[in-house]
Design a protein around this motif. Sequence first.
Motif, PDB file in Angstrom:
ATOM      1  N   LYS A 163      -5.628 -88.204  -1.655  1.00 28.88           N
ATOM      2  CA  LYS A 163      -6.928 -88.128  -2.355  1.00 28.88           C
ATOM      3  C   LYS A 163      -7.959 -87.397  -1.500  1.00 28.88           C
ATOM      4  CE  LYS A 163      -5.770 -90.397  -5.994  1.00 28.88           C
ATOM      5  NZ  LYS A 163      -5.668 -89.776  -7.282  1.00 28.88           N
ATOM      6  N   LEU A 164      -7.953 -87.665  -0.200  1.00 28.56           N
ATOM      7  CA  LEU A 164      -8.898 -87.017   0.697  1.00 28.56           C
ATOM      8  C   LEU A 164      -8.626 -85.515   0.797  1.00 28.56           C
ATOM      9  CD1 LEU A 164     -11.192 -87.425   2.797  1.00 28.56           C
ATOM     10  CD2 LEU A 164      -9.389 -87.631   4.499  1.00 28.56           C
ATOM     11  N   LEU A 165      -7.353 -85.146   0.896  1.00 29.02           N
ATOM     12  CA  LEU A 165      -7.008 -83.728   1.010  1.00 29.02           C
ATOM     13  C   LEU A 165      -7.334 -82.944  -0.267  1.00 29.02           C
ATOM     14  CD1 LEU A 165      -3.653 -83.809   2.998  1.00 29.02           C
ATOM     15  CD2 LEU A 165      -5.882 -83.011   3.780  1.00 29.02           C
ATOM     16  N   GLN A 166      -7.290 -83.618  -1.409  1.00 28.82           N
ATOM     17  CA  GLN A 166      -7.649 -82.928  -2.650  1.00 28.82           C
ATOM     18  C   GLN A 166      -9.117 -82.500  -2.655  1.00 28.82           C
ATOM     19  OE1 GLN A 166      -6.537 -85.171  -6.105  1.00 28.82           O
ATOM     20  NE2 GLN A 166      -4.374 -85.192  -5.548  1.00 28.82           N
ATOM     21  N   LEU A 167      -9.937 -83.212  -1.908  1.00 26.41           N
ATOM     22  CA  LEU A 167     -11.351 -82.836  -1.796  1.00 26.41           C
ATOM     23  C   LEU A 167     -11.588 -81.825  -0.678  1.00 26.41           C
ATOM     24  CD1 LEU A 167     -12.889 -86.417  -2.149  1.00 26.41           C
ATOM     25  CD2 LEU A 167     -12.697 -84.658  -3.920  1.00 26.41           C
ATOM     26  N   VAL A 168     -10.785 -81.886   0.377  1.00 30.08           N
ATOM     27  CA  VAL A 168     -11.015 -81.066   1.562  1.00 30.08           C
ATOM     28  C   VAL A 168     -10.379 -79.681   1.446  1.00 30.08           C
ATOM     29  CG1 VAL A 168     -10.555 -80.935   4.052  1.00 30.08           C
ATOM     30  CG2 VAL A 168     -11.288 -83.078   3.031  1.00 30.08           C
ATOM     31  N   ILE A 169      -9.224 -79.579   0.836  1.00 31.07           N
ATOM     32  CA  ILE A 169      -8.490 -78.309   0.777  1.00 31.07           C
ATOM     33  C   ILE A 169      -9.295 -77.187   0.109  1.00 31.07           C
ATOM     34  CG2 ILE A 169      -6.487 -77.160  -0.267  1.00 31.07           C
ATOM     35  CD1 ILE A 169      -4.827 -79.560   0.536  1.00 31.07           C
ATOM     36  N   PRO A 170      -9.965 -77.404  -1.022  1.00 31.43           N
ATOM     37  CA  PRO A 170     -10.746 -76.301  -1.612  1.00 31.43           C
ATOM     38  C   PRO A 170     -11.883 -75.817  -0.703  1.00 31.43           C
ATOM     39  CG  PRO A 170     -10.433 -78.025  -3.225  1.00 31.43           C
ATOM     40  CD  PRO A 170      -9.947 -78.552  -1.914  1.00 31.43           C
ATOM     41  N   VAL A 171     -12.421 -76.700   0.122  1.00 32.53           N
ATOM     42  CA  VAL A 171     -13.493 -76.310   1.030  1.00 32.53           C
ATOM     43  C   VAL A 171     -12.928 -75.465   2.171  1.00 32.53           C
ATOM     44  CG1 VAL A 171     -15.236 -77.190   2.638  1.00 32.53           C
ATOM     45  CG2 VAL A 171     -14.852 -78.336   0.450  1.00 32.53           C
ATOM     46  N   LEU A 172     -11.767 -75.882   2.705  1.00 35.30           N
ATOM     47  CA  LEU A 172     -11.167 -75.161   3.822  1.00 35.30           C
ATOM     48  C   LEU A 172     -10.568 -73.817   3.417  1.00 35.30           C
ATOM     49  CD1 LEU A 172      -9.389 -78.097   5.677  1.00 35.30           C
ATOM     50  CD2 LEU A 172     -11.525 -76.982   6.284  1.00 35.30           C
ATOM     51  N   ASN A 173      -9.961 -73.757   2.241  1.00 38.89           N
ATOM     52  CA  ASN A 173      -9.314 -72.529   1.778  1.00 38.89           C
ATOM     53  C   ASN A 173      -9.685 -72.294   0.310  1.00 38.89           C
ATOM     54  OD1 ASN A 173      -7.719 -70.327   1.403  1.00 38.89           O
ATOM     55  ND2 ASN A 173      -5.789 -71.342   1.946  1.00 38.89           N
ATOM     56  N   ARG A 214      -7.333 -73.893  -8.237  1.00 38.48           N
ATOM     57  CA  ARG A 214      -7.642 -75.322  -8.464  1.00 38.48           C
ATOM     58  C   ARG A 214      -6.434 -76.106  -8.993  1.00 38.48           C
ATOM     59  NH1 ARG A 214     -12.205 -77.071  -6.019  1.00 38.48           N
ATOM     60  NH2 ARG A 214     -13.888 -75.598  -6.330  1.00 38.48           N
ATOM     61  N   SER A 215      -5.577 -75.449  -9.732  1.00 31.86           N
ATOM     62  CA  SER A 215      -4.413 -76.148 -10.289  1.00 31.86           C
ATOM     63  C   SER A 215      -3.359 -76.447  -9.228  1.00 31.86           C
ATOM     64  CB  SER A 215      -3.800 -75.320 -11.414  1.00 31.86           C
ATOM     65  OG  SER A 215      -3.351 -74.070 -10.901  1.00 31.86           O
ATOM     66  N   ASN A 216      -3.362 -75.728  -8.112  1.00 34.34           N
ATOM     67  CA  ASN A 216      -2.378 -75.943  -7.057  1.00 34.34           C
ATOM     68  C   ASN A 216      -2.845 -76.920  -5.977  1.00 34.34           C
ATOM     69  OD1 ASN A 216      -0.677 -74.150  -8.306  1.00 34.34           O
ATOM     70  ND2 ASN A 216      -1.326 -72.407  -7.060  1.00 34.34           N
ATOM     71  N   VAL A 217      -4.111 -77.256  -5.970  1.00 29.71           N
ATOM     72  CA  VAL A 217      -4.662 -78.122  -4.919  1.00 29.71           C
ATOM     73  C   VAL A 217      -3.986 -79.497  -4.887  1.00 29.71           C
ATOM     74  CG1 VAL A 217      -6.747 -79.316  -4.133  1.00 29.71           C
ATOM     75  CG2 VAL A 217      -6.847 -76.916  -4.776  1.00 29.71           C
ATOM     76  N   ASP A 227      -0.994 -80.366  -5.751  1.00 31.38           N
ATOM     77  CA  ASP A 227       0.379 -80.222  -5.258  1.00 31.38           C
ATOM     78  C   ASP A 227       0.417 -80.015  -3.751  1.00 31.38           C
ATOM     79  OD1 ASP A 227       1.314 -80.461  -7.846  1.00 31.38           O
ATOM     80  OD2 ASP A 227       1.318 -78.283  -8.187  1.00 31.38           O
ATOM     81  N   VAL A 228      -0.457 -79.188  -3.251  1.00 34.22           N
ATOM     82  CA  VAL A 228      -0.526 -78.932  -1.808  1.00 34.22           C
ATOM     83  C   VAL A 228      -0.965 -80.202  -1.068  1.00 34.22           C
ATOM     84  CG1 VAL A 228      -1.692 -77.583  -0.022  1.00 34.22           C
ATOM     85  CG2 VAL A 228      -0.949 -76.477  -2.125  1.00 34.22           C
ATOM     86  N   ALA A 229      -1.925 -80.911  -1.626  1.00 31.46           N
ATOM     87  CA  ALA A 229      -2.411 -82.145  -0.995  1.00 31.46           C
ATOM     88  C   ALA A 229      -1.310 -83.197  -0.961  1.00 31.46           C
ATOM     89  CB  ALA A 229      -3.632 -82.671  -1.744  1.00 31.46           C
ATOM     90  N   ASN A 230      -0.584 -83.346  -2.058  1.00 31.39           N
ATOM     91  CA  ASN A 230       0.510 -84.325  -2.080  1.00 31.39           C
ATOM     92  C   ASN A 230       1.612 -83.961  -1.093  1.00 31.39           C
ATOM     93  OD1 ASN A 230      -0.669 -85.954  -4.008  1.00 31.39           O
ATOM     94  ND2 ASN A 230       0.329 -84.913  -5.714  1.00 31.39           N
ATOM     95  N   LEU A 231       1.930 -82.689  -0.998  1.00 31.55           N
ATOM     96  CA  LEU A 231       2.961 -82.242  -0.068  1.00 31.55           C
ATOM     97  C   LEU A 231       2.545 -82.490   1.379  1.00 31.55           C
ATOM     98  CD1 LEU A 231       5.706 -80.830   0.209  1.00 31.55           C
ATOM     99  CD2 LEU A 231       4.473 -78.668   0.325  1.00 31.55           C
ATOM    100  N   ALA A 232       1.302 -82.177   1.710  1.00 26.86           N
ATOM    101  CA  ALA A 232       0.808 -82.406   3.065  1.00 26.86           C
ATOM    102  C   ALA A 232       0.765 -83.897   3.398  1.00 26.86           C
ATOM    103  CB  ALA A 232      -0.568 -81.779   3.230  1.00 26.86           C
ATOM    104  N   ALA A 233       0.313 -84.718   2.465  1.00 32.15           N
ATOM    105  CA  ALA A 233       0.248 -86.165   2.691  1.00 32.15           C
ATOM    106  C   ALA A 233       1.645 -86.765   2.835  1.00 32.15           C
ATOM    107  CB  ALA A 233      -0.497 -86.843   1.546  1.00 32.15           C
ATOM    108  N   PHE A 234       2.584 -86.291   2.020  1.00 33.77           N
ATOM    109  CA  PHE A 234       3.955 -86.778   2.128  1.00 33.77           C
ATOM    110  C   PHE A 234       4.555 -86.416   3.481  1.00 33.77           C
ATOM    111  CE2 PHE A 234       8.533 -86.050   1.642  1.00 33.77           C
ATOM    112  CZ  PHE A 234       8.929 -87.332   1.302  1.00 33.77           C
TER     113      PHE A 234
END
Length: 119
Positions: free
Chosen positions: A48-58, A63-66, A68-75
């Motif tokens: 949940k945290l990465l879903q908010l942070v990833i669009p700011v960093l990159n 928006r539709s891929n955020v 998936d990327v957040a879940n992959l990084a958290a996993f």
Amino acid sequence: MRRRLKRSIRSNYFIPNSKTFKQVHSDQGRYTMYALIICAIIGMALSKLLQLVIPVLNPTIARSNVPDVANLAAFGFSAILLIILLLNMKSIMKVVVSANEKRRLKAFNERRKSNRTND
């Protein structure tokens, strides 16, 4: 024939005295379950945290891929953390079990002293 039938029926049900039940109720089993639960909670919160942070960093990520990327990084982070916790189980269990064993030994010695005075 009846003996075979009874065995097949018995094997379809969960037996509470099985090895798995005993393994989860040991110190190592409890530690493993706690590690799994803690890593799962950390993974969900991190996702949940990465879903908010990833669009700011990159901002170039769609928006539709955020999610998936957040879940992959958290996993990935949770899996690595779980592996580290399970590999360090021996050193962590020394601390946990030694404190528990000292308490149990003290209680045992107190019971033993009280039984001697009753004789």
